[in-house]
Design a protein around this motif. Structure first.
Motif, PDB file in Angstrom:
ATOM      1  N   UNK A 167      -6.211  -3.324  10.455  1.00 14.76           N
ATOM      2  CA  UNK A 167      -7.454  -3.741  11.099  1.00 14.76           C
ATOM      3  C   UNK A 167      -8.613  -3.817  10.116  1.00 14.76           C
ATOM      4  N   UNK A 168      -8.609  -2.959   9.117  1.00  6.19           N
ATOM      5  CA  UNK A 168      -9.714  -2.961   8.149  1.00  6.19           C
ATOM      6  C   UNK A 168      -9.450  -3.885   6.964  1.00  6.19           C
ATOM      7  N   UNK A 169      -8.178  -4.038   6.608  1.00  7.46           N
ATOM      8  CA  UNK A 169      -7.806  -4.927   5.506  1.00  7.46           C
ATOM      9  C   UNK A 169      -6.642  -5.788   6.001  1.00  7.46           C
ATOM     10  N   UNK A 170      -6.947  -6.868   6.710  1.00  4.06           N
ATOM     11  CA  UNK A 170      -5.893  -7.689   7.307  1.00  4.06           C
ATOM     12  C   UNK A 170      -4.992  -8.338   6.254  1.00  4.06           C
ATOM     13  N   UNK A 171      -3.790  -8.697   6.695  1.00  7.01           N
ATOM     14  CA  UNK A 171      -2.893  -9.463   5.850  1.00  7.01           C
ATOM     15  C   UNK A 171      -3.384 -10.898   5.748  1.00  7.01           C
ATOM     16  N   UNK A 172      -2.666 -11.690   4.990  1.00  5.44           N
ATOM     17  CA  UNK A 172      -3.023 -13.102   4.790  1.00  5.44           C
ATOM     18  C   UNK A 172      -3.001 -13.851   6.124  1.00  5.44           C
ATOM     19  N   UNK A 173      -1.969 -13.597   6.915  1.00  3.28           N
ATOM     20  CA  UNK A 173      -1.822 -14.216   8.229  1.00  3.28           C
ATOM     21  C   UNK A 173      -0.852 -13.356   9.053  1.00  3.28           C
ATOM     22  N   UNK A 174      -0.516 -13.825  10.255  1.00  5.92           N
ATOM     23  CA  UNK A 174       0.381 -13.056  11.127  1.00  5.92           C
ATOM     24  C   UNK A 174       1.748 -12.823  10.486  1.00  5.92           C
ATOM     25  N   UNK A 175       2.282 -13.855   9.831  1.00  2.83           N
ATOM     26  CA  UNK A 175       3.600 -13.723   9.206  1.00  2.83           C
ATOM     27  C   UNK A 175       3.574 -12.684   8.086  1.00  2.83           C
ATOM     28  N   UNK A 176       2.495 -12.653   7.313  1.00  6.10           N
ATOM     29  CA  UNK A 176       2.357 -11.672   6.236  1.00  6.10           C
ATOM     30  C   UNK A 176       2.288 -10.258   6.804  1.00  6.10           C
ATOM     31  N   UNK A 177       1.526 -10.084   7.865  1.00  5.98           N
ATOM     32  CA  UNK A 177       1.428  -8.760   8.482  1.00  5.98           C
ATOM     33  C   UNK A 177       2.769  -8.315   9.057  1.00  5.98           C
ATOM     34  N   UNK A 178       3.475  -9.228   9.694  1.00  9.49           N
ATOM     35  CA  UNK A 178       4.801  -8.903  10.242  1.00  9.49           C
ATOM     36  C   UNK A 178       5.733  -8.475   9.107  1.00  9.49           C
ATOM     37  N   UNK A 179       5.733  -9.220   8.022  1.00 12.22           N
ATOM     38  CA  UNK A 179       6.605  -8.887   6.885  1.00 12.22           C
ATOM     39  C   UNK A 179       6.259  -7.508   6.326  1.00 12.22           C
ATOM     40  N   UNK A 180       4.968  -7.195   6.195  1.00 10.34           N
ATOM     41  CA  UNK A 180       4.572  -5.876   5.685  1.00 10.34           C
ATOM     42  C   UNK A 180       5.024  -4.764   6.620  1.00 10.34           C
ATOM     43  N   UNK A 181       4.849  -4.962   7.921  1.00  6.60           N
ATOM     44  CA  UNK A 181       5.248  -3.946   8.895  1.00  6.60           C
ATOM     45  C   UNK A 181       6.767  -3.747   8.838  1.00  6.60           C
ATOM     46  N   UNK A 182       7.516  -4.855   8.823  1.00  8.34           N
ATOM     47  CA  UNK A 182       8.974  -4.750   8.804  1.00  8.34           C
ATOM     48  C   UNK A 182       9.493  -4.111   7.507  1.00  8.34           C
ATOM     49  N   UNK A 183       8.875  -4.472   6.378  1.00  6.11           N
ATOM     50  CA  UNK A 183       9.374  -3.991   5.086  1.00  6.11           C
ATOM     51  C   UNK A 183       8.912  -2.585   4.737  1.00  6.11           C
ATOM     52  N   UNK A 184       7.638  -2.280   5.000  1.00  9.74           N
ATOM     53  CA  UNK A 184       7.079  -1.027   4.500  1.00  9.74           C
ATOM     54  C   UNK A 184       6.851   0.051   5.554  1.00  9.74           C
ATOM     55  N   UNK A 185       6.682  -0.330   6.796  1.00  3.86           N
ATOM     56  CA  UNK A 185       6.362   0.656   7.819  1.00  3.86           C
ATOM     57  C   UNK A 185       7.573   1.042   8.671  1.00  3.86           C
ATOM     58  N   UNK A 186       8.268   0.054   9.194  1.00  5.72           N
ATOM     59  CA  UNK A 186       9.381   0.332  10.104  1.00  5.72           C
ATOM     60  C   UNK A 186      10.419   1.267   9.478  1.00  5.72           C
ATOM     61  N   UNK A 187      10.837   1.062   8.225  1.00  9.66           N
ATOM     62  CA  UNK A 187      11.846   1.982   7.659  1.00  9.66           C
ATOM     63  C   UNK A 187      11.386   3.438   7.628  1.00  9.66           C
ATOM     64  N   UNK A 188      10.108   3.661   7.482  1.00 11.82           N
ATOM     65  CA  UNK A 188       9.574   5.024   7.424  1.00 11.82           C
ATOM     66  C   UNK A 188       9.470   5.627   8.821  1.00 11.82           C
ATOM     67  N   UNK A 189       9.197   4.810   9.822  1.00 11.42           N
ATOM     68  CA  UNK A 189       8.997   5.321  11.173  1.00 11.42           C
ATOM     69  C   UNK A 189      10.295   5.613  11.913  1.00 11.42           C
ATOM     70  N   UNK A 190      11.366   4.958  11.528  1.00 10.47           N
ATOM     71  CA  UNK A 190      12.631   5.151  12.239  1.00 10.47           C
ATOM     72  C   UNK A 190      13.407   6.336  11.687  1.00 10.47           C
ATOM     73  N   UNK A 191      14.229   6.947  12.533  1.00 10.61           N
ATOM     74  CA  UNK A 191      15.081   8.045  12.038  1.00 10.61           C
ATOM     75  C   UNK A 191      16.071   7.505  11.000  1.00 10.61           C
ATOM     76  N   UNK A 192      16.489   8.370  10.085  1.00 12.91           N
ATOM     77  CA  UNK A 192      17.496   7.924   9.104  1.00 12.91           C
ATOM     78  C   UNK A 192      18.786   7.531   9.809  1.00 12.91           C
ATOM     79  N   UNK A 193      19.502   6.540   9.248  1.00 12.55           N
ATOM     80  CA  UNK A 193      20.741   6.080   9.921  1.00 12.55           C
ATOM     81  C   UNK A 193      21.816   7.141   9.932  1.00 12.55           C
TER      82      UNK A 193
END
Length: 193
Positions: A167-193
Motif C-alpha cells: 500500500x505504501x510502495x505499490x508494485x509496477x502494476x497488478x501483475x507485478x504485485x501478484x508475482x511478488x506475493x506469489x514468489x516472496x510472501x506465499x512461501x513464507x506464510x504457508x506451512x512447510x510441505x
C-alpha cells in the motif's frame, strides 16, 4: 427485565452509536484533510458534539486513530475471509487474500487516506497492533495452520507488513504485485510441505 438492566443496555447501545458516529465523522475528515492533519476539534465539530464529549469516548487523537483502524480492520478481515473461504488451494487462497486486502484498501477512500504522503507512518504504526494483525492476518491463515497459534500470529504479522508495504510502495502494476506475493510472501506464510 428490571429497569436498571434495561437502562444500562440502552446506555451501552447509545454509547456505541455515539462512538460510531464520531468514527464516521473522522473517516470523512481523513479523506478530505488527511489523517495527520485532522485534529480532535475538527472531529468534534464534524460529529456534532463538544470536544468534552469526544474526549469521553477517545482519550486523545491516538486513541481515536486506533479505534478507527481496529474497526476498519475488523470489517476488512471479515470481507476478505468471506471472499477467500471457498478457495481450497492454500497458495491461491493466501495470494487472493493479500491482493484482495490491498485492492479493498485502495478502493475505499477512507482507508486509502491512511497511505498518502504524510500519513503512511501512522498507518504502519497502527498496523502493527495486535488486533489489526489478528483480524486481517488470521482471517485467511488460521485454518491453514490449524492449531499452532504462535505460527499463525507470526505469519499474520508478516502478512500485514507485506500488505502495508504494497500500500505504501505499490508494485509496477497488478501483475507485478501478484508475482511478488506469489514468489516472496506465499512461501513464507504457508506451512512447510
Amino acid at each position: 427485565m428490571s429497569t436498571s438492566t434495561s437502562g444500562s443496555w440502552l446506555s451501552d447501545e447509545r454509547s456505541e452509536a455515539a462512538a460510531e458516529r464520531i468514527l464516521d465523522a473522522a473517516a470523512e475528515l481523513f479523506v478530505v484533510r488527511g489523517v495527520a492533519s485532522t485534529g480532535m476539534a475538527d472531529v468534534a465539530k464534524a460529529a456534532g458534539c463538544s470536544r468534552a464529549t469526544l474526549y469521553r469516548y477517545f482519550d486523545n487523537r491516538r486513541a481515536l486513530h486506533r479505534a478507527f483502524v481496529h474497526r476498519e480492520a475488523r470489517r476488512l478481515g471479515d470481507r476478505v475471509a468471506a471472499a477467500v473461504a471457498p478457495i481450497t488451494d492454500p497458495r491461491e487462497r493466501v495470494t487472493e487474500a493479500v491482493l484482495l486486502a490491498v485492492r479493498q484498501v485502495r478502493s475505499a477512500p477512507t482507508l486509502a487516506a491512511w497511505f498518502g504522503l504524510g500519513d503512511a507512518g501512522l498507518a504502519s504504526e497502527l498496523a502493527s497492533t495486535s488486533e489489526v494483525i489478528e483480524v486481517v492476518g488470521t482471517a485467511f491463515l488460521a485454518d491453514i495452520w490449524h492449531a499452532d497459534d504462535v505460527e499463525v500470529s507470526r505469519r499474520a504479522r508478516w502478512s500485514v507488513r507485506a500488505i502495508v508495504s504494497l500500500l505504501t510502495v505499490p508494485g509496477v502494476d497488478d501483475a507485478d504485485e501478484r508475482a511478488m506475493v506469489e514468489q516472496f510472501l506465499v512461501p513464507v506464510l504457508l506451512p512447510p510441505p
